[in-house]
Design a protein around this motif. Sequence first.
Motif, PDB file in Angstrom:
ATOM      1  N   ASP A  49      -2.349  -8.637  10.360  1.00 18.39           N
ATOM      2  CA  ASP A  49      -1.352  -8.628   9.162  1.00 18.39           C
ATOM      3  C   ASP A  49      -1.941  -8.207   7.764  1.00 18.39           C
ATOM      4  OD1 ASP A  49       0.449  -9.350  11.167  1.00 18.39           O
ATOM      5  OD2 ASP A  49       0.614 -11.261  10.401  1.00 18.39           O
ATOM      6  N   ASP A  50      -1.229  -7.774   6.842  1.00 14.68           N
ATOM      7  CA  ASP A  50      -1.576  -7.344   5.508  1.00 14.68           C
ATOM      8  C   ASP A  50      -0.840  -7.897   4.555  1.00 14.68           C
ATOM      9  OD1 ASP A  50      -3.556  -5.936   4.189  1.00 14.68           O
ATOM     10  OD2 ASP A  50      -2.721  -3.900   4.592  1.00 14.68           O
ATOM     11  N   PHE A  51      -1.253  -8.934   3.672  1.00  9.92           N
ATOM     12  CA  PHE A  51      -0.508  -9.713   2.789  1.00  9.92           C
ATOM     13  C   PHE A  51      -0.452  -8.929   1.417  1.00  9.92           C
ATOM     14  CE2 PHE A  51      -0.435 -12.989  -0.438  1.00  9.92           C
ATOM     15  CZ  PHE A  51       0.602 -13.849  -0.222  1.00  9.92           C
ATOM     16  N   PHE A  52       0.300  -8.926   0.759  1.00 15.16           N
ATOM     17  CA  PHE A  52       0.348  -8.540  -0.684  1.00 15.16           C
ATOM     18  C   PHE A  52       1.464  -9.225  -1.440  1.00 15.16           C
ATOM     19  CE2 PHE A  52      -0.855  -3.862  -0.171  1.00 15.16           C
ATOM     20  CZ  PHE A  52      -0.871  -3.722   1.187  1.00 15.16           C
ATOM     21  N   LEU A  53       0.813  -9.802  -2.797  1.00 17.27           N
ATOM     22  CA  LEU A  53       1.612 -10.326  -3.795  1.00 17.27           C
ATOM     23  C   LEU A  53       1.330  -9.597  -4.745  1.00 17.27           C
ATOM     24  CD1 LEU A  53       3.179 -12.715  -5.046  1.00 17.27           C
ATOM     25  CD2 LEU A  53       1.083 -14.000  -4.887  1.00 17.27           C
ATOM     26  N   VAL A  54       2.510  -9.085  -5.526  1.00 15.41           N
ATOM     27  CA  VAL A  54       2.457  -8.690  -6.938  1.00 15.41           C
ATOM     28  C   VAL A  54       2.371  -9.429  -7.699  1.00 15.41           C
ATOM     29  CG1 VAL A  54       3.631  -6.909  -8.404  1.00 15.41           C
ATOM     30  CG2 VAL A  54       3.736  -6.587  -5.920  1.00 15.41           C
ATOM     31  N   LEU A  55       1.136  -9.488  -8.739  1.00 16.06           N
ATOM     32  CA  LEU A  55       0.974 -10.224  -9.935  1.00 16.06           C
ATOM     33  C   LEU A  55       1.437  -9.510 -11.305  1.00 16.06           C
ATOM     34  CD1 LEU A  55      -2.570 -11.244  -9.029  1.00 16.06           C
ATOM     35  CD2 LEU A  55      -0.558 -12.564  -8.778  1.00 16.06           C
ATOM     36  N   LYS A  56       1.474  -8.179 -11.149  1.00 15.78           N
ATOM     37  CA  LYS A  56       1.997  -7.446 -12.450  1.00 15.78           C
ATOM     38  C   LYS A  56       2.184  -6.203 -12.236  1.00 15.78           C
ATOM     39  CE  LYS A  56      -0.055  -6.100 -16.996  1.00 15.78           C
ATOM     40  NZ  LYS A  56      -1.337  -6.156 -17.675  1.00 15.78           N
ATOM     41  N   GLY A  57       3.513  -5.649 -12.809  1.00 16.73           N
ATOM     42  CA  GLY A  57       3.858  -4.237 -12.387  1.00 16.73           C
ATOM     43  C   GLY A  57       4.728  -4.230 -11.086  1.00 16.73           C
ATOM     44  N   GLU A  58       4.770  -3.095 -10.815  1.00 15.55           N
ATOM     45  CA  GLU A  58       5.557  -2.964  -9.367  1.00 15.55           C
ATOM     46  C   GLU A  58       5.000  -1.772  -8.301  1.00 15.55           C
ATOM     47  OE1 GLU A  58       9.585  -1.861 -10.550  1.00 15.55           O
ATOM     48  OE2 GLU A  58       9.749  -0.383  -9.080  1.00 15.55           O
ATOM     49  N   ILE A  59       5.106  -2.217  -6.983  1.00 13.18           N
ATOM     50  CA  ILE A  59       4.589  -1.011  -6.065  1.00 13.18           C
ATOM     51  C   ILE A  59       5.577  -0.784  -5.105  1.00 13.18           C
ATOM     52  CG2 ILE A  59       2.089  -1.734  -6.377  1.00 13.18           C
ATOM     53  CD1 ILE A  59       2.409  -2.983  -3.537  1.00 13.18           C
ATOM     54  N   ASP A  60       5.495   0.419  -4.366  1.00 12.05           N
ATOM     55  CA  ASP A  60       6.326   0.889  -3.161  1.00 12.05           C
ATOM     56  C   ASP A  60       5.315   0.556  -2.043  1.00 12.05           C
ATOM     57  OD1 ASP A  60       8.635   1.123  -4.504  1.00 12.05           O
ATOM     58  OD2 ASP A  60       8.169   3.406  -4.363  1.00 12.05           O
ATOM     59  N   ILE A  61       5.629  -0.196  -0.924  1.00 13.19           N
ATOM     60  CA  ILE A  61       4.906  -0.142   0.303  1.00 13.19           C
ATOM     61  C   ILE A  61       5.842   0.824   1.241  1.00 13.19           C
ATOM     62  CG2 ILE A  61       3.930  -1.372   2.294  1.00 13.19           C
ATOM     63  CD1 ILE A  61       3.703  -3.507   0.425  1.00 13.19           C
ATOM     64  N   GLU A  62       5.160   1.936   1.350  1.00 17.17           N
ATOM     65  CA  GLU A  62       5.948   3.011   2.238  1.00 17.17           C
ATOM     66  C   GLU A  62       5.798   2.582   3.511  1.00 17.17           C
ATOM     67  OE1 GLU A  62       5.763   6.602  -1.257  1.00 17.17           O
ATOM     68  OE2 GLU A  62       4.854   7.000   0.860  1.00 17.17           O
ATOM     69  N   LEU A  63       6.882   2.439   4.256  1.00 16.99           N
ATOM     70  CA  LEU A  63       6.648   2.302   5.721  1.00 16.99           C
ATOM     71  C   LEU A  63       7.260   3.632   6.367  1.00 16.99           C
ATOM     72  CD1 LEU A  63       8.143  -1.118   6.123  1.00 16.99           C
ATOM     73  CD2 LEU A  63       5.835  -0.713   5.971  1.00 16.99           C
ATOM     74  N   ARG A  64       7.038   3.899   7.711  1.00 23.90           N
ATOM     75  CA  ARG A  64       7.355   5.221   8.152  1.00 23.90           C
ATOM     76  C   ARG A  64       9.051   5.242   7.999  1.00 23.90           C
ATOM     77  NH1 ARG A  64       3.439   9.093   7.687  1.00 23.90           N
ATOM     78  NH2 ARG A  64       1.472   8.450   8.637  1.00 23.90           N
ATOM     79  N   ASP A  65       9.721   4.237   8.012  1.00 18.05           N
ATOM     80  CA  ASP A  65      11.105   4.547   8.448  1.00 18.05           C
ATOM     81  C   ASP A  65      12.035   3.823   7.079  1.00 18.05           C
ATOM     82  OD1 ASP A  65      10.445   1.738   8.671  1.00 18.05           O
ATOM     83  OD2 ASP A  65      11.577   1.343  10.291  1.00 18.05           O
ATOM     84  N   ARG A  66      10.896   3.117   5.971  1.00 20.44           N
ATOM     85  CA  ARG A  66      11.575   2.733   4.653  1.00 20.44           C
ATOM     86  C   ARG A  66      10.641   2.480   3.782  1.00 20.44           C
ATOM     87  NH1 ARG A  66      12.278  -3.393   4.979  1.00 20.44           N
ATOM     88  NH2 ARG A  66      11.195  -4.043   6.844  1.00 20.44           N
ATOM     89  N   VAL A  67      11.170   2.163   2.609  1.00 20.85           N
ATOM     90  CA  VAL A  67      10.289   1.713   1.598  1.00 20.85           C
ATOM     91  C   VAL A  67      10.762   0.496   1.006  1.00 20.85           C
ATOM     92  CG1 VAL A  67       9.766   2.264  -0.795  1.00 20.85           C
ATOM     93  CG2 VAL A  67      10.131   4.086   0.849  1.00 20.85           C
ATOM     94  N   VAL A  68       9.533  -0.452   1.071  1.00 14.40           N
ATOM     95  CA  VAL A  68       9.619  -1.897   0.437  1.00 14.40           C
ATOM     96  C   VAL A  68       9.180  -1.951  -0.974  1.00 14.40           C
ATOM     97  CG1 VAL A  68       9.155  -4.398   0.494  1.00 14.40           C
ATOM     98  CG2 VAL A  68       9.577  -3.032   2.764  1.00 14.40           C
ATOM     99  N   THR A  69      10.164  -2.077  -2.049  1.00 12.02           N
ATOM    100  CA  THR A  69       9.675  -2.239  -3.312  1.00 12.02           C
ATOM    101  C   THR A  69       9.478  -3.541  -3.623  1.00 12.02           C
ATOM    102  OG1 THR A  69      10.833  -0.202  -3.930  1.00 12.02           O
ATOM    103  CG2 THR A  69      10.356  -1.537  -5.695  1.00 12.02           C
ATOM    104  N   LEU A  70       8.209  -3.855  -4.298  1.00 16.66           N
ATOM    105  CA  LEU A  70       7.828  -5.069  -4.781  1.00 16.66           C
ATOM    106  C   LEU A  70       7.778  -5.312  -6.405  1.00 16.66           C
ATOM    107  CD1 LEU A  70       5.141  -5.951  -2.174  1.00 16.66           C
ATOM    108  CD2 LEU A  70       7.615  -6.592  -2.189  1.00 16.66           C
ATOM    109  N   CYS A  71       8.237  -6.036  -6.896  1.00 14.74           N
ATOM    110  CA  CYS A  71       8.004  -6.283  -8.565  1.00 14.74           C
ATOM    111  C   CYS A  71       7.000  -7.489  -8.508  1.00 14.74           C
ATOM    112  CB  CYS A  71       9.266  -6.542  -9.082  1.00 14.74           C
ATOM    113  SG  CYS A  71      10.623  -5.267  -8.931  1.00 14.74           S
TER     114      CYS A  71
END
Lengths: 117, 117
Positions: A49-71
């Motif tokens: 698995d791949d663990f992401f926590l956003v500390l500052k800013g915003e990212i999109d994690i694009e998946l093949r079927d959708r986008v997960v936006t993280l602030c």
Amino acid sequence: MQDAVNLAEKLAQFNTHWSPRIVAGYNGNDVMVVKVQGAFVWHAHPDTDDFFLVLKGEIDIELRDRVVTLCAGEMFVVPAGVEHRPVAREEAHLLLIEPRGTPNTGDPATAAVKVQI
Amino acid sequence: MQDAVNLAEKLAQFNTHWSPRIVAGYNGNDVMVVKVQGAFVWHAHPDTDDFFLVLKGEIDIELRDRVVTLCAGEMFVVPAGVEHRPVAREEAHLLLIEPRGTPNTGDPATAAVKVQI
């Protein structure tokens, strides 16, 4: 044993993008901070698995079927084997956790060298 | 697969102290949020490191030979087997990571039941 790790202080020590720095260890995992901007490569980690926590800013994690936006203050775990592409329109700062030695691109040939700071 | 996890929204769902809530899974680990206030019990986890990241407030992690103070944005990993006691003078909010099933007190007989939210 380490002392307290101040994540903002660690992030202030470098400016390169997509080049994770190891700040601690947890049960054989690297705990890392990274600055990101722009689009990374599509990749998957077949065994972890791949663990992401956003500390500052915003990212999109694009998946093949959708986008997960993280602030900032939001996290997401990409399950093992799932193709994904992180994208940051502006610079963002992340906390990452991966088993020690995991190539950040999914491919040792193209992976960033992870340095401890 | 989960959606993005907003840690503040998860923390707003409960008020009890020292009762971790599971918000995600990572390679057989529980990723948890917890509200803490006052002094916890002295304990150790013989088989696992113990990951703490302060999201809000401030805590002391008392070790037998020193105290590690953590403010918001600071993290610390207590190595496996090391006795420690978290203490929060005022309410603090933490992100914790432990292998699934780890008793938070080090002892299954006294451990909090960890609920997924």
